[in-house]
Structure formats: C-alpha cells, structure tokens
Design a protein around this motif. Structure first.
Motif, mmCIF file in Angstrom:
data_model
loop_
_atom_site.group_PDB
_atom_site.id
_atom_site.type_symbol
_atom_site.label_atom_id
_atom_site.label_comp_id
_atom_site.label_asym_id
_atom_site.label_seq_id
_atom_site.Cartn_x
_atom_site.Cartn_y
_atom_site.Cartn_z
ATOM 1 N N VAL A 6 18.797 49.255 22.287
ATOM 2 C CA VAL A 6 17.583 49.759 22.923
ATOM 3 C C VAL A 6 16.990 48.656 23.789
ATOM 4 C CG1 VAL A 6 15.246 50.632 22.584
ATOM 5 C CG2 VAL A 6 17.087 51.395 21.071
ATOM 6 N N HIS A 40 19.903 53.117 24.964
ATOM 7 C CA HIS A 40 18.641 53.798 25.272
ATOM 8 C C HIS A 40 17.674 52.808 25.908
ATOM 9 C CE1 HIS A 40 19.870 57.077 22.514
ATOM 10 N NE2 HIS A 40 20.355 56.088 21.786
ATOM 11 N N ALA A 42 13.343 52.372 26.336
ATOM 12 C CA ALA A 42 12.143 52.880 25.678
ATOM 13 C C ALA A 42 10.917 52.113 26.133
ATOM 14 C CB ALA A 42 12.294 52.775 24.160
ATOM 15 N N THR A 43 9.785 52.757 26.061
ATOM 16 C CA THR A 43 8.520 52.127 26.412
ATOM 17 C C THR A 43 7.432 52.627 25.473
ATOM 18 O OG1 THR A 43 7.112 51.569 28.305
ATOM 19 C CG2 THR A 43 7.764 53.881 28.081
ATOM 20 N N PRO A 46 5.640 56.782 27.049
ATOM 21 C CA PRO A 46 6.635 57.413 27.923
ATOM 22 C C PRO A 46 6.018 58.003 29.183
ATOM 23 C CG PRO A 46 7.055 57.981 25.646
ATOM 24 C CD PRO A 46 5.737 57.261 25.661
ATOM 25 N N ILE A 59 10.460 56.547 32.176
ATOM 26 C CA ILE A 59 11.055 56.255 30.872
ATOM 27 C C ILE A 59 10.628 57.335 29.887
ATOM 28 C CG2 ILE A 59 11.360 54.528 29.072
ATOM 29 C CD1 ILE A 59 12.260 53.644 31.889
ATOM 30 N N ASN A 61 11.799 57.795 26.473
ATOM 31 C CA ASN A 61 11.777 57.494 25.042
ATOM 32 C C ASN A 61 10.600 56.614 24.671
ATOM 33 O OD1 ASN A 61 14.317 58.792 24.362
ATOM 34 N ND2 ASN A 61 15.342 57.100 25.396
ATOM 35 N N ASP A 62 9.973 56.911 23.512
ATOM 36 C CA ASP A 62 8.974 55.985 22.999
ATOM 37 C C ASP A 62 9.653 54.947 22.114
ATOM 38 O OD1 ASP A 62 9.320 57.001 20.365
ATOM 39 O OD2 ASP A 62 7.666 58.433 20.611
ATOM 40 N N LEU A 63 8.903 54.032 21.568
ATOM 41 C CA LEU A 63 9.477 52.885 20.870
ATOM 42 C C LEU A 63 10.102 53.234 19.521
ATOM 43 C CD1 LEU A 63 6.735 50.218 21.670
ATOM 44 C CD2 LEU A 63 8.925 50.586 22.825
ATOM 45 N N ILE A 65 12.493 55.024 18.927
ATOM 46 C CA ILE A 65 13.949 55.102 19.018
ATOM 47 C C ILE A 65 14.608 53.774 18.664
ATOM 48 C CG2 ILE A 65 14.272 54.436 21.448
ATOM 49 C CD1 ILE A 65 16.212 56.859 21.648
#
Length: 323
Positions: A6, A40, A42-43, A46, A59, A61-63, A65
């Motif tokens: 990630v 992936h 992530a931020t 999102p 972006i 995905n959130d964190l 992931i």
C-alpha cells in the motif's frame, strides 16, 4: 513473502517518487518471470488529492486498506514545519509494530520520523534535506551520503531515482535477485546499486571518461572469477592506479573493490537461484574463491547464508515440479 503493498498518498505528494513506487510494485510482471503484487494506493480522505505540482490525483481507498499490508510505502511530499496528519502516522506505526516493511522515498522519511519509528535507527533522505531531518529529529542517525538505508525492515531511500534502488532492494530481499532483475530490465535501470553508494557525483564527468569506465566495468564483469587488482584495472583503463581509484569513485560512487564485491554477490545469487552447482563451485565462479569467504560476504551484505538463500529462492525446485 511480500504480497500486499500500500502506497500512502499525502497532500503534496511528488509525482515522480509516487510513480517510482507504482512502477516497481504496481505492474504484474509474472508473464516475464517476475513478481505480481497486490498493490493499492490510499489516502486519509478519499477523493482528489493535490500533488506537489498542482494537479490532483483521484484516490479511492482510505487508509484501512493498509491494515494488513506487507509493505507500506511513503513517497516524497512537500515538507514544512507543520505536522503530518496523525492518521498517516498511525498507519506507519502499526505497520512497523506488526513487522511489515516500511519504505520511504526522499522526504517521505519525515513521515516515518514523525511517527517515531526511526528513533535510534540509521536513516537517510535527499541530501538537501538531511541536515533538516537531523536537526528536527536528533534521535535519528542520519546518513547524508548513501542511496538508501535498511535498518531492520525499515528502508529509507534518498532523493528521486534512489527510490528505485530502495524499492528494488526490498524486491531482491523478498523475492530474489532474478525477480528484481526482471523488474529492473522492464524499467530499463541498473538491477543493483548498493545502498552504500554516494547520492551524488563529487565532480563533473567528461563523456570520454564515462565511456572508458563502461569498457572497464564490462571487462570486470567478464572476469569476476579472477583475482582483479586495482593496478591491473588501472592498466586496462590506461591510468595510474591512484588516478583510476579516484576517478572510479567519482564516476561510480564507490571503490573498485566495493563495486567488484557487489557484482560477485549478484553473480553468486544468480547461480544459487538458477543452478544446482555446489557452494564451492559457485564461490569460485563468482570470484570469492571459497565457500567460507562467500558465506562471510552473504552474511555481511544480505544477512543470510548462501544455503539459506538457495533454499528460499532456488528456481530448480519449481522446474523439477513443473517437469
């Protein structure tokens, strides 16, 4: 085994360093005999994230992931006196606590530093930022000269392209030299630059000199199994020994002996992966002379033995099963 990666995207993320992580880990190279990762980005929030160059990246995905990631990577980003969002720091701390790999590229080291995972460790960043990192985080042993540093499972890369070296180093440790070579070949970059090499060349290099060293290093690779001395190499380059040693270090960022040693380790890795030759034969072919000497260098550089390396990365067992 390294599987899930990630990459964290902070506000102000630098596109090149972000792209380096995506290029090394985000492309399926299994058709070429290389690795395929579950990759992936992530931020924290999102949606659109502003890059350091003023354009946004979407972006999704959130964190969360990153909760089970085998590697959390932090590319360069704009740095200032402000602190990083605590949510990113929590992800980095959690990864380090569970024994996952953590990689930073360039100013990404400041995120690792703010998370506290570099305290008491050796680390690096771009040479332009090393003084700042050392002043702001005095508990870190900051090395301003090297391409990357591995301390445990935390790898800090220097500026820009050194992130490629740091990322390939992790691929090599986890998946072997052959896998790292596939990635490097696809990226059209050198498969191995030792982390201890200098971040920058100390003086301008005339074009002819670079050509002459290319010829010499090619010849060195063809004669790794021989006892190569600086005097011999200097004669090959039509220089005095002192001039050859000085210019070699200026051009390549390391000494002739250190460069040779690294190439011999690479040759030994390839032979251990791809053949069933005995350790003494591998040691002679790679230029170490004896298996005991080869074992010493493997332990020093790779933190493993030749036998353990072969057990982990040998392609021979796969071929046997396929047959």
């Amino acid at each position: 085994m390294l599987t899930k990666i990630v990459c964290l995207v902070l506000p102000g993320t630098a596109p090149f360093e972000f792209g380096v992580i995506c290029e090394v880990f985000g492309i399926d190279r299994s058709a070429m005999g290389g690795p395929a990762f579950d990759f992936h980005v992530a931020t924290a929030d999102p949606g659109p994230v502003m890059s350091s160059l003023g354009f946004t990246m979407d972006i999704r995905n959130d964190l969360s992931i990153a909760d089970d990631a085998d590697l959390v990577a932090v590319p360069a980003h704009l740095i200032g006196t402000e602190t990083v969002d605590e949510r990113y720091l929590d992800v980095v701390r959690a990864a380090a606590d569970r024994g996952a790999w953590v990689l930073s590229v360039c100013s990404g080291a400041f995120v690792l530093a703010q998370a506290g995972i570099l305290d008491g460790r050796r680390a690096t960043t771009h040479w332009m930022h090393t003084d700042r990192l050392a002043r702001r985080f005095p508990k870190i042993d900051v090395d301003p000269d090297v391409l990357f540093v591995q301390d445990g499972k935390i790898v800090t890369g220097a500026g820009t392209a050194a992130g490629i070296d740091a990322a390939l180093h992790i691929v090599r440790v986890e998946h072997g030299a052959a896998a790292a070579n596939v990635v490097a070949r696809r990226m059209v970059v050198p498969p191995q630059r030792d982390g201890g090499q200098s971040q920058y060349i100390l003086s301008p290099v005339p074009e002819r000199r670079a050509d002459s060293f290319a010829e010499v290093t090619d010849w060195m690779l063809e004669h790794l199994d021989e006892d190569l001395t600086v005097d011999q190499l200097a004669r090959k380059a039509l220089m005095s020994s002192r001039t050859f040693a000085r210019r070699f270090r200026a051009d390549l960022g390391t000494t002739p002996a250190a460069w040779l040693n690294r190439q011999r380790i690479l040759r030994a890795q390839q032979l251990l992966e791809q053949t069933d030759d005995g350790l003494e034969h591998v040691a002679r072919a790679a230029g170490f002379g004896t298996a005991a000497v080869m074992r010493h260098h493997f332990l020093k550089v790779l933190q493993t033995t030749p036998t353990a390396y072969r057990r982990t990365f040998s392609c021979r067992d796969d071929e046997a099963m396929a047959g």
